[in-house]
Enzyme design. Structure first.
Site, PDB file in Angstrom:
ATOM      1  N   GLU A  74       0.675  -1.218  -0.076  1.00  0.00           N
ATOM      2  CA  GLU A  74      -0.133   0.009  -0.020  1.00  0.00           C
ATOM      3  C   GLU A  74       0.875   1.189   0.113  1.00  0.00           C
ATOM      4  OE1 GLU A  74      -3.232  -0.173  -0.162  1.00  0.00           O
ATOM      5  OE2 GLU A  74      -4.181  -1.768   0.682  1.00  0.00           O
ATOM      6  N   GLY A 186       6.823  11.496  12.397  1.00  0.00           N
ATOM      7  CA  GLY A 186       6.398  10.478  13.296  1.00  0.00           C
ATOM      8  C   GLY A 186       5.461   9.629  12.656  1.00  0.00           C
ATOM      9  N   CYS A 189       4.438   4.899  10.230  1.00  0.00           N
ATOM     10  CA  CYS A 189       5.200   4.312   9.091  1.00  0.00           C
ATOM     11  C   CYS A 189       6.560   4.817   8.985  1.00  0.00           C
ATOM     12  CB  CYS A 189       4.316   4.527   7.786  1.00  0.00           C
ATOM     13  SG  CYS A 189       2.687   3.831   7.682  1.00  0.00           S
ATOM     14  N   LYS A 192       9.173   3.597  12.037  1.00  0.00           N
ATOM     15  CA  LYS A 192       9.018   2.132  11.836  1.00  0.00           C
ATOM     16  C   LYS A 192       9.913   1.518  10.702  1.00  0.00           C
ATOM     17  CE  LYS A 192       5.878  -1.541  10.863  1.00  0.00           C
ATOM     18  NZ  LYS A 192       4.679  -1.728  10.666  1.00  0.00           N
TER      19      LYS A 192
END
Length: 238
Positions: A74, A186, A189, A192
């Site tokens: 996605e 932040g 996504c 990480k």
């Protein structure tokens, strides 16, 4: 599974900030449930939608050799996910089984919104890298913008004037060069994905010092580490 021809798997992959890796335990359990289901057969396709580090889909394919597994990432923003999904710039499909890939393409083409959307076929690992490089490039763009924001502050220059002029360059655009009061990037996504790909690069002995600096720079300037509070975003998160 019994009544499905194409099964989309969209699950949390929590980020372990200490180890710089994603936790695939939820995925492992669900993939086992699906791929060993009594109704699973060669006529069904399993589609991994979540962001997983390069090589993950191939590992699942090796583990479940009789199952058609493809990777289809996605490209969504958290605040505008529905519009981003419908109006995506491209559809990436990674896989080795042509029949499985064509089945997914036919599904997308059956939806009017995706009738003319470019569909790009590649290996699963290449598709996984596309997702990571896309997010890391945008995160890096945010980090660079924050550096120039601080430079403008020191020199008494309005950053918005600089940003607007820089963004007029079509190669750059206005996306991800704004600077928020929270500073840095932040959400669920960017932190990480950047951290996880650094961990993967280290595993493979790939020089990723540039990415490391972006990651730790953001950690220094970010005032609100919101990803630590988002359910499913981090190991041990709420």
């Amino acid at each position: 599974v019994k009544n499905s021809d194409i099964i989309f798997v969209c699950l949390p992959t929590p980020f372990n900030e200490e180890k710089l890796e994603i936790d695939l335990s939820i995925y492992d359990d669900v993939m086992e449930d699906i791929c060993t289901n009594e109704f699973m057969n060669e006529g069904k396709v399993v589609v991994i939608k979540s962001t997983v580090v390069p090589g993950t889909t191939d590992l699942y394919s090796q583990q479940y050799e009789d199952v058609n597994i493809v990777f289809n990432p996605e490209f969504l923003t958290e605040t505008n996910y529905l519009n981003d999904f419908i109006n995506t710039d491209r559809i990436i499909i990674g896989g080795v089984n042509d029949w499985a890939i064509q089945s997914l393409i036919m599904l997308y083409r059956s939806v009017p919104h995706f009738k003319d959307t470019p569909i790009i076929k590649m290996s699963t690992t290449a598709a996984e890298i596309v997702k990571y490089q896309s997010n890391v490039l945008m995160a890096t763009k945010v980090a660079i913008a924050n550096v120039f924001y601080d430079l403008c502050e020191k020199l008494g220059v309005k950053y918005d004037d600089v940003k607007d002029a820089v963004g007029m360059d079509k190669r750059i655009g206005q996306e991800h060069i704004g600077v928020s009061s929270e500073r840095g990037f932040g959400g669920k996504c960017f932190p990480k994905d950047l951290g996880a790909i650094i961990g993967r690069c280290r595993e493979l002995d790939v020089d990723c010092k540039l990415l490391e600096e972006v990651f730790y720079y953001n950690d220094r300037i970010r005032k609100v580490k919101d990803w630590q509070e988002i359910a499913g975003a981090t190991v041990g998160g709420r």
